[in-house]
Design an enzyme around this catalytic site. Structure first.
Site, PDB file in Angstrom:
ATOM      1  N   GLU A   1       0.805  -1.227   0.000  1.00  0.00           N
ATOM      2  CA  GLU A   1       0.000   0.000   0.000  1.00  0.00           C
ATOM      3  C   GLU A   1       0.838   1.277   0.000  1.00  0.00           C
ATOM      4  O   GLU A   1       0.509   2.235   0.703  1.00  0.00           O
ATOM      5  CB  GLU A   1      -0.949   0.000   1.211  1.00  0.00           C
ATOM      6  CG  GLU A   1      -1.927  -1.145   1.173  1.00  0.00           C
ATOM      7  CD  GLU A   1      -2.784  -1.245   2.435  1.00  0.00           C
ATOM      8  OE1 GLU A   1      -3.986  -1.446   2.281  1.00  0.00           O
ATOM      9  OE2 GLU A   1      -2.238  -1.141   3.544  1.00  0.00           O
TER      10      GLU A   1
HETATM   11  C1  ACM Z   1      -1.971  -5.480   4.080  1.00  0.00           C
HETATM   12  O1  ACM Z   1      -3.043  -5.989   4.492  1.00  0.00           O
HETATM   13  N1  ACM Z   1      -1.940  -4.218   3.724  1.00  0.00           N
HETATM   14  C2  ACM Z   1      -0.766  -6.258   3.973  1.00  0.00           C
END
Ligand code: ACM
Length: 539
Positions: free
Chosen positions: A310
């Site tokens: 992310e």
């Molecule tokens: C995640 O759940 N962002 C690894």
């Protein structure tokens, strides 16, 4: 009788009779494993068995649990034979004896005389995957050492052997480091929801690593980079970019609170993807060398996790540059890097980097393509499909705890009903290092919250990680029955487990009854097939 054995062994057969526990029973052989069994049996039953490593002392008693290291057999595997007159546990290694001890405790049941029995049985067992883990996010909410110790005991009881600690995120930095003391000093004061923060000292961390090792659990530390680094900026504002406030960050703030991330102020909301280290500044890589170098030195296990998920505010080019350098730093420290699956799209990550897949059981958005990138680079995969074994997903729609973004609530059945080799096309057992359940803690502030989310679904993850795909009792109906029996052990141990939905009425019986009455209602006399007529006349 249903045995509450989870994960189910490679083979298990029961015979008539039982071995009755009593204080006269003597544990002989391997001293370490014998004392593990004595402690576990005492905790479960209140019966204090004697440990007499010298066989002569045992001979007087006659009834023994003999524990022995053997020269051969699969790593971590064991053989357990229970006869009415004695018990024998064997393994080639200490881990196998430890796992055999856990199975032995799961086999215990009350007998009619008010004592405890082991059913006469032959068990032969060994794990499917080498990496069987659980991740605990101590960054969104911090949990102190005793809570983590109990979690280690409990995952080890299900034959998991990895505790992945998510030690840093936007909401907090949770490990004090000599090289960079400001991180914990300034970055650990708060948690999500505005709750109090906290951090582990170096001594706490070393203690947890040793505590885990004594239970055959390796700690995998994670420092999430280059995103999820708002807390780094509280200590080192010069190392981070200004937050990127996307529509999704604003929407998450509107839904869950916590405000808009602001430089220099602790972040207590749930938004993700707004923070980034400065990618093109050498000071960032000096920071990585200090932080990762110190954590590598504190961690005996081979894996060091650098996050990589992310990083939504980082360009693809910067992301690739960063991941190449960060994985090289980890490899240079003598550790194998681990990164979340997004890093698999980077062409030049360190060879052998392990990818942790957190997409769905049926991949979307090219997450499977990312995951295959690690295999192409000589690495393997850890599977953590979010809609199956993200333990922070609500177990049902009514749950006050947990989130729902991974395809809605995740039932125990959904946590159990997936097969690792069917997630990433082309990834076989050889490409899969293992399976890891993950507990993110945005909504979880207490140990009771952890227990309610971890149990019973952790048992599903454990069986998928340990038991052969085509092994005995590897079906949802059989698992559900066993886990319901095992839940009595959890309750006796004081674990505040989540609810196990009761099975529907036995489907076969109901269907048979229905079809019988349908037949009675609608079949005109004399229309039954010859087979049905024969069955009818036999009864
Ligand atoms: C995640 O759940 N962002 C690894």
């Amino acid at each position: 009788m249903v045995l509450g054995v989870v994960p189910f062994p490679r083979s298990l057969s029961t015979r008539a009779g039982a071995f009755a526990l009593s204080p006269e029973v003597v544990l002989t052989g391997d001293a370490e494993a014998a004392s593990v069994i004595a402690d576990l049996v005492l905790a479960r039953t209140g019966v204090r068995l004697r440990v007499a490593v010298a066989v002569a002392a045992a001979a007087a008693s006659g009834r023994t649990i003999a524990v022995r290291r053997t020269g051969t057999g699969a790593p971590e595997g064991y053989r357990l034979r229970v006869d009415p007159g004695g018990v024998a546990l064997e393994s080639p290694d200490a881990a196998g004896l430890f796992y055999g001890a856990q199975t032995l405790v799961q086999l215990l049941s009350h007998n009619d005389a008010g004592g405890w029995d082991l059913p006469a049985a032959d068990i032969s067992d060994a794990p499917r995957f080498a990496h069987r883990g659980m991740m605990l996010d101590v960054a969104r909410h911090f949990f102190p050492v005793p809570v983590v110790e109990r979690l280690i005991d409990r995952i080890a009881a299900l034959k998991l052997n990895v505790l992945h600690l998510h030690l840093s995120d936007d909401q907090g930095w949770r490990l004090a480091l000599q090289s960079r003391p400001a991180l914990a000093h300034r970055g650990s004061q708060t948690s999500a929801l505005g709750d109090p923060g906290g951090h582990f000292t170096r001594a706490d961390y070393a203690h947890l690593v040793a505590y885990a090792a004594a239970r055959h659990v390796r700690v995998v530390p994670e420092i999430d980079l280059p995103g999820h680094t708002h807390a780094v900026g509280l200590a080192y504002p010069e190392l981070v970019e200004p937050p990127v406030i996307s529509a999704s960050v604003a929407e998450t703030a509107a839904t869950f609170g916590g405000g808009i991330p602001t430089p220099g102020e602790p972040y207590t909301g749930f938004a993700v993807g707004f923070s980034s280290l400065r990618i093109c500044d050498e000071a960032t890589y000096e920071f990585l060398a200090d932080v990762l170098g110190e954590i590598a030195a504190l961690t005996p296990g081979p894996l060091l996790h650098i996050g990589g998920d992310e990083a939504l505010g980082t360009s693809a080019e910067d992301y690739a540059y960063f991941l190449t350098r960060a994985t090289e730093i980890v490899a240079g420290l003598g550790k194998t890097p681990v990164a979340w699956h997004e890093a698999g799209r980077v062409a030049r990550i360190a060879p052998g980097t392990i990818g942790q897949y957190w997409g769905f059981v049926t991949p979307i958005d090219g997450a499977d393509e990312d995951a295959r990138g690690f295999i192409a680079g000589g690495g393997r995969l850890i599977l953590s499909p979010a809609d199956a074994i993200y333990l922070d997903m609500k177990p049902d729609a009514q749950s006050a705890l947990g989130l729902e973004w991974a395809n809605g609530p995740t039932s125990l059945e959904a946590a159990y009903s997936w097969e690792p080799t069917r997630v990433i096309a082309g990834a076989s057992d050889r490409d899969i290092l293992g399976v890891e359940a993950a507990l993110w803690t945005e909504t979880l502030a207490t140990e009771a919250d952890i227990e309610a989310m971890v149990y019973p679904r952790i048992a599903a993850a454990a069986e998928i990680a340990w038991s052969a795909a085509d092994g005995p009792e590897r079906t949802w109906p059989a698992f559900r029955e066993r886990v319901a029996v095992l839940a009595e052990l959890w309750a006796d141990a004081g674990i505040r487990a989540g609810r196990i939905a009761s099975p529907p009425p036995v489907a076969g019986a109901e269907a048979a009854a229905e079809s019988e009455s349908a037949a009675a209602d609608s079949d005109p006399a004399g229309s039954a097939s010859p087979a049905e007529s024969a069955a009818g006349s036999a009864s």
